[in-house]
Scaffold this motif. Structure first.
Motif, mmCIF file in Angstrom:
data_model
loop_
_atom_site.group_PDB
_atom_site.id
_atom_site.type_symbol
_atom_site.label_atom_id
_atom_site.label_comp_id
_atom_site.label_asym_id
_atom_site.label_seq_id
_atom_site.Cartn_x
_atom_site.Cartn_y
_atom_site.Cartn_z
ATOM 1 N N LEU A 128 55.425 74.032 65.517
ATOM 2 C CA LEU A 128 54.545 72.853 65.463
ATOM 3 C C LEU A 128 53.198 73.195 64.826
ATOM 4 O O LEU A 128 52.646 72.410 64.049
ATOM 5 C CB LEU A 128 54.352 72.277 66.869
ATOM 6 N N GLN A 129 52.674 74.364 65.143
ATOM 7 C CA GLN A 129 51.386 74.754 64.541
ATOM 8 C C GLN A 129 51.540 74.935 63.040
ATOM 9 O O GLN A 129 50.665 74.536 62.263
ATOM 10 C CB GLN A 129 50.846 76.057 65.169
ATOM 11 N N THR A 130 52.655 75.514 62.623
ATOM 12 C CA THR A 130 52.882 75.691 61.183
ATOM 13 C C THR A 130 52.933 74.340 60.474
ATOM 14 O O THR A 130 52.478 74.197 59.339
ATOM 15 C CB THR A 130 54.203 76.461 60.950
ATOM 16 N N MET A 131 53.485 73.342 61.155
ATOM 17 C CA MET A 131 53.593 72.011 60.547
ATOM 18 C C MET A 131 52.290 71.222 60.682
ATOM 19 O O MET A 131 52.223 70.059 60.299
ATOM 20 C CB MET A 131 54.734 71.209 61.199
ATOM 21 N N GLY A 132 51.273 71.839 61.264
ATOM 22 C CA GLY A 132 49.957 71.188 61.350
ATOM 23 C C GLY A 132 49.868 70.135 62.432
ATOM 24 O O GLY A 132 49.180 69.112 62.251
ATOM 25 N N ILE A 133 50.512 70.370 63.560
ATOM 26 C CA ILE A 133 50.511 69.374 64.640
ATOM 27 C C ILE A 133 49.071 68.980 65.013
ATOM 28 O O ILE A 133 48.180 69.832 65.100
ATOM 29 C CB ILE A 133 51.283 69.927 65.871
ATOM 30 N N GLY A 134 48.868 67.678 65.245
ATOM 31 C CA GLY A 134 47.528 67.198 65.591
ATOM 32 C C GLY A 134 47.025 67.823 66.875
ATOM 33 O O GLY A 134 45.933 68.386 66.929
ATOM 34 N N GLU A 135 47.850 67.720 67.923
ATOM 35 C CA GLU A 135 47.441 68.255 69.238
ATOM 36 C C GLU A 135 48.647 68.844 69.937
ATOM 37 O O GLU A 135 49.691 68.188 70.035
ATOM 38 C CB GLU A 135 46.939 67.092 70.101
ATOM 39 N N LEU A 136 48.487 70.049 70.413
ATOM 40 C CA LEU A 136 49.556 70.674 71.198
ATOM 41 C C LEU A 136 48.968 70.993 72.571
ATOM 42 O O LEU A 136 48.009 71.760 72.678
ATOM 43 C CB LEU A 136 50.036 71.960 70.512
ATOM 44 N N ARG A 137 49.522 70.363 73.596
ATOM 45 C CA ARG A 137 48.997 70.572 74.952
ATOM 46 C C ARG A 137 50.058 71.298 75.788
ATOM 47 O O ARG A 137 51.225 70.874 75.811
ATOM 48 C CB ARG A 137 48.674 69.236 75.608
ATOM 49 N N LEU A 138 49.616 72.341 76.452
ATOM 50 C CA LEU A 138 50.522 73.129 77.296
ATOM 51 C C LEU A 138 50.063 72.942 78.733
ATOM 52 O O LEU A 138 48.914 73.251 79.069
ATOM 53 C CB LEU A 138 50.467 74.602 76.890
ATOM 54 N N ILE A 139 50.967 72.433 79.579
ATOM 55 C CA ILE A 139 50.587 72.059 80.940
ATOM 56 C C ILE A 139 51.435 72.854 81.932
ATOM 57 O O ILE A 139 52.671 72.843 81.838
ATOM 58 C CB ILE A 139 50.834 70.551 81.168
ATOM 59 N N SER A 140 50.777 73.498 82.869
ATOM 60 C CA SER A 140 51.530 74.240 83.888
ATOM 61 C C SER A 140 50.657 74.455 85.104
ATOM 62 O O SER A 140 49.423 74.362 85.012
ATOM 63 C CB SER A 140 51.965 75.602 83.338
ATOM 64 N N PRO A 141 51.281 74.761 86.255
ATOM 65 C CA PRO A 141 50.457 75.178 87.390
ATOM 66 C C PRO A 141 49.732 76.471 87.009
ATOM 67 O O PRO A 141 50.255 77.229 86.176
ATOM 68 C CB PRO A 141 51.472 75.449 88.510
ATOM 69 N N PRO A 142 48.570 76.738 87.583
ATOM 70 C CA PRO A 142 47.822 77.936 87.184
ATOM 71 C C PRO A 142 48.680 79.212 87.222
ATOM 72 O O PRO A 142 48.557 80.070 86.339
ATOM 73 C CB PRO A 142 46.679 77.994 88.204
ATOM 74 N N ALA A 143 49.583 79.313 88.197
ATOM 75 C CA ALA A 143 50.380 80.553 88.316
ATOM 76 C C ALA A 143 51.351 80.733 87.155
ATOM 77 O O ALA A 143 51.873 81.833 86.947
ATOM 78 C CB ALA A 143 51.154 80.552 89.637
ATOM 79 N N LEU A 144 51.611 79.677 86.402
ATOM 80 C CA LEU A 144 52.565 79.767 85.287
ATOM 81 C C LEU A 144 51.884 79.497 83.943
ATOM 82 O O LEU A 144 52.549 79.241 82.938
ATOM 83 C CB LEU A 144 53.719 78.772 85.497
ATOM 84 N N ALA A 145 50.541 79.574 83.950
ATOM 85 C CA ALA A 145 49.792 79.318 82.714
ATOM 86 C C ALA A 145 49.997 80.471 81.737
ATOM 87 O O ALA A 145 50.109 81.631 82.133
ATOM 88 C CB ALA A 145 48.313 79.155 83.034
#
Ligand code: ASP
Length: 324
Positions: free
Chosen positions: A191-208
């Motif tokens: 996705l970053q290579t394709m220039g994605i507008g926003e990439l959000r990664l969501i997890s509990p702190p223990a799995l960040a």
């Protein structure tokens, strides 16, 4: 993945020889692979596309970790391109008896296996093997520890592109055990290579995740920030097999309430946002069963795209092989 591993993926003429990672593959190559995969898709109910581009070749599936979708789709992809496909059953393989992985590889080379599809729980195994095989052999990474799952990344990219090809103006939210997920890693790289507008990664702190591994992504611990106006929400399984200590990981009910992808939590996303999951799914933990079965879900589409993407990769590698 080290820089020389990236180079290792290409032959001296710059053609893709091994598929080890999506990191550092450029957007034109990713686009070509997705376009080729589209060409292998047929209408629902129609017979699958077949070709003879791998006729006479042998594909060996070596899965040293469990797999359903990836293994079955590489198997079908190879057969639909006319290859012989060998599925090595890890429970009966000599690796269990202590044979080194290279001895297993050399044995398959001696049987004229041309393309080896490898899944392994340790980092670096596909690249290590790629460095040791004969010139006529190609290695495809089918899942490497928590590091890389390139064909999954491609099929996810294709599924997202089918929904909306305007990557630059999209928000993709990936939720779950990001820290241990090779799926998150490969999808993020693509996705970053394709220039994605926003990439959000969501997890509990223990799995960040380690932020350095996901440059350009926004890392949050709650779905309110993570899902808001997202175009795509991808749910991931907790990778219990890769976690030594489960302390700090919420119990099932708390996890579902705070991180579950459900009809309720999807209200935060765009009204037409799609729901993805690489499988295997744990209904009622990371995803609501009714949502997974609803029209918003593209989970079975991901599976269909998985065969097409693997055909595209095998076809390309097979064509390059025949010019060597
Ligand atoms: N099937 C995917 C993988 O091999 C996702 C998962 O197992 O959770 O990584």
């Amino acid at each position: 993945m080290e820089q020389d591993d990236t180079k290792l993926q290409f032959d001296p003429n710059g053609n893709l020889r091994h598929l080890l990672s999506l990191k550092n593959l450029d957007s034109s190559l990713l686009t070509e692979l997705l376009d080729e995969a589209e060409g292998f898709l047929t209408a629902p109910g129609a017979l699958p596309t077949r070709s003879r581009s791998l006729a006479g070749r042998t594909v060996g599936n070596l899965f040293f970790e469990p797999s359903t979708r990836t293994r079955a789709s590489f198997d079908l992809a190879g057969r639909r391109l006319g290859a012989d496909v060998l599925n090595l059953d890890v429970n009966t393989s000599s690796r269990k008896k202590g044979e080194s992985i290279l001895d297993t590889i050399y044995t398959l080379e001696a049987m004229q296996v041309d393309i080896m599809v490898i899944r392994d729980a340790s980092d670096g195994v596909p690249a290590y093997i790629a460095r040791h095989v004969e010139d006529h052999v190609s290695i495809l990474n089918a899942g490497e520890s928590d590091v890389s799952h390139p064909t999954q990344g491609l099929l996810d990219l294709l599924t997202i592109r089918q929904h909306n090809a305007d990557f630059k103006n999209m928000a993709v939210a990936i939720v779950g055990d990001i820290q241990h997920s090779r799926v998150a890693m490969s999808a993020s790289q693509a996705l970053q290579t394709m220039g994605i507008g926003e990439l959000r990664l969501i997890s509990p702190p223990a799995l960040a995740p380690d932020a350095d591994k996901f440059p350009g992504a926004t890392i949050v611990d709650n779905i309110t920030d993570g899902f808001r106006d997202a175009d795509v929400v991808m749910a991931l399984r907790i990778q219990r097999e890769r976690i030594g200590n489960l302390d700090g990981i919420p119990g099932i009910d708390e996890y579902f309430a705070n991180y579950g992808v459900s009809h309720e939590s999807m209200k935060l996303a765009k009204p037409d946002a799609i729901v993805m999951h690489p499988g295997p799914m744990n209904r009622g933990i990371e995803i609501e069963g009714a949502l997974a079965d609803s029209p918003r879900s593209v989970i079975t589409k991901q599976v269909t795209n998985g065969v097409a993407v693997r055909m595209a990769v095998l076809d390309r590698i097979g064509k390059v092989m025949s010019t060597r």
